[in-house]
Design a protein around this motif. Structure first.
Motif, PDB file in Angstrom:
ATOM      1  N   ASP A 133      -7.677  -3.790  -1.679  1.00  0.00           N
ATOM      2  CA  ASP A 133      -7.542  -5.232  -1.865  1.00  0.00           C
ATOM      3  C   ASP A 133      -8.833  -5.757  -2.483  1.00  0.00           C
ATOM      4  O   ASP A 133      -9.890  -5.712  -1.852  1.00  0.00           O
ATOM      5  N   GLU A 134      -8.745  -6.264  -3.693  1.00  0.00           N
ATOM      6  CA  GLU A 134      -9.938  -6.672  -4.442  1.00  0.00           C
ATOM      7  C   GLU A 134     -10.703  -7.790  -3.752  1.00  0.00           C
ATOM      8  O   GLU A 134     -11.942  -7.756  -3.656  1.00  0.00           O
ATOM      9  N   ALA A 135      -9.985  -8.801  -3.244  1.00  0.00           N
ATOM     10  CA  ALA A 135     -10.642  -9.935  -2.603  1.00  0.00           C
ATOM     11  C   ALA A 135     -11.341  -9.517  -1.312  1.00  0.00           C
ATOM     12  O   ALA A 135     -12.481  -9.923  -1.042  1.00  0.00           O
ATOM     13  N   ILE A 136     -10.653  -8.696  -0.515  1.00  0.00           N
ATOM     14  CA  ILE A 136     -11.257  -8.192   0.721  1.00  0.00           C
ATOM     15  C   ILE A 136     -12.457  -7.311   0.384  1.00  0.00           C
ATOM     16  O   ILE A 136     -13.517  -7.402   1.016  1.00  0.00           O
ATOM     17  N   GLY A 137     -12.298  -6.465  -0.623  1.00  0.00           N
ATOM     18  CA  GLY A 137     -13.395  -5.587  -1.038  1.00  0.00           C
ATOM     19  C   GLY A 137     -14.627  -6.364  -1.451  1.00  0.00           C
ATOM     20  O   GLY A 137     -15.749  -6.017  -1.095  1.00  0.00           O
ATOM     21  N   ALA A 138     -14.423  -7.454  -2.192  1.00  0.00           N
ATOM     22  CA  ALA A 138     -15.541  -8.282  -2.642  1.00  0.00           C
ATOM     23  C   ALA A 138     -16.245  -8.930  -1.454  1.00  0.00           C
ATOM     24  O   ALA A 138     -17.479  -9.016  -1.418  1.00  0.00           O
ATOM     25  N   HIS A 139     -15.463  -9.354  -0.467  1.00  0.00           N
ATOM     26  CA  HIS A 139     -16.065 -10.005   0.693  1.00  0.00           C
ATOM     27  C   HIS A 139     -16.821  -9.004   1.566  1.00  0.00           C
ATOM     28  O   HIS A 139     -17.926  -9.309   2.047  1.00  0.00           O
ATOM     29  N   VAL A 140     -16.240  -7.837   1.774  1.00  0.00           N
ATOM     30  CA  VAL A 140     -16.923  -6.796   2.559  1.00  0.00           C
ATOM     31  C   VAL A 140     -18.229  -6.408   1.878  1.00  0.00           C
ATOM     32  O   VAL A 140     -19.259  -6.200   2.533  1.00  0.00           O
ATOM     33  N   LYS A 141     -18.209  -6.331   0.552  1.00  0.00           N
ATOM     34  CA  LYS A 141     -19.421  -6.000  -0.204  1.00  0.00           C
ATOM     35  C   LYS A 141     -20.514  -7.035   0.041  1.00  0.00           C
ATOM     36  O   LYS A 141     -21.677  -6.681   0.250  1.00  0.00           O
TER      37      LYS A 141
END
Length: 213
Positions: A133-141
Motif C-alpha cells: 500500500d503506497e500511502a501506508i508505506g509512505a507514512h511508515v517511512k
C-alpha cells in the motif's frame, strides 16, 4: 512537567463537550478493535467491514467515525506506532537530562517496546502492509525517518566531533539493530531469559561506538 501531548489531553478533558468526548472514545474503541484484528488475522484479511462486524455496528456507522479502510489503517498505525516516536521526541527535548541520558533513555524505551510480542506482531504486519500500500508505506517511512533523525541529533550532542553523515549512519544502524532484536526475540524468545544483560550490553556497545566516532 507535563509534555505537550499531556497538556493537550488535559485541556481537552477540561473543555470538550460530552458529545466530543464520546466521539473520541468511540474512535479509540474502533482503533483498538482494528489493531486486534490486524494482529490476529493479518493485514491481508483486514477490512473495515470485519472491524464493524466484530464491534456489532454497521459499516456506515464505522465509516462515519473513521472514513475509508485506508484512513482507518493510517489512524491505527498513528495510534500504535507513531505514538512511540512522539514520546521519543519529548524525551530528546528534555533539557533536564544530559544528551547521553536522553539518548540512552530513548534507545532503552524503544528496546523495551521491541520486547513486547504484541508490538512486534503489529510491526511485522505494518511492514508487510507497507510493501503493498503506497500511502501506508509512505507514512511508515516518515515514522522511521523521524525516529532516525531524533537519534542522529542526540548522537551529535553526545559527540559533537562527529560529522552529520556519521551520526546518520550510526542512527540507522541503531534503529535497524533494534528492529532486528524485535524480530529475533519474537520468533525465538531466547533473549527473554537474558533481557537485562542484552539491554545493558547493547547500550554500552552503542555508546562506546558513538564516543569513539
Amino acid at each position: 512537567m507535563l509534555s505537550e501531548a499531556s497538556q493537550a489531553e488535559s485541556l481537552f478533558e477540561r473543555t470538550a463537550s460530552p458529545r466530543e468526548k464520546k466521539r473520541v472514545q468511540r474512535i479509540e474503541e474502533i482503533i483498538d478493535t482494528a489493531a486486534r484484528i490486524f494482529v490476529r488475522d493479518g493485514h491481508a484479511q483486514f477490512s473495515a467491514r470485519r472491524v464493524a462486524g466484530e464491534m456489532g455496528i454497521s459499516l456506515s456507522n464505522l465509516q462515519h467515525y473513521c472514513g475509508t479502510t485506508e484512513n482507518l489503517l493510517l489512524s491505527m498505525i498513528r495510534a500504535k506506532i507513531e505514538i512511540f516516536v512522539t514520546q521519543f521526541v519529548a524525551i530528546a527535548e528534555d533539557r533536564s537530562l544530559s544528551p547521553e541520558e536522553r539518548l540512552l533513555k530513548v534507545i532503552g524505551e524503544d528496546l523495551e517496546a521491541a520486547r513486547d510480542p504484541w508490538i512486534a506482531s503489529f510491526s511485522f504486519q505494518s511492514w508487510a502492509l507497507a510493501e503493498h500500500d503506497e500511502a501506508i508505506g509512505a507514512h511508515v517511512k516518515i515514522i522511521y525517518e523521524t525516529f532516525c533523525r531524533v537519534i542522529a541529533k542526540l548522537i551529535l550532542e553526545v559527540n559533537p566531533q562527529l560529522t552529520i553523515a556519521r551520526s546518520e549512519v550510526f542512527s540507522v544502524l541503531i534503529a535497524s539493530q533494534i528492529e532486528g532484536l524485535l524480530f529475533y526475540n519474537k520468533q525465538t524468545g531466547l533473549l527473554e531469559r537474558h533481557w537485562q544483560e542484552t539491554l545493558d550490553t547493547t547500550l554500552a556497545m552503542w555508546l562506546m561506538m558513538i564516543r569513539a566516532g
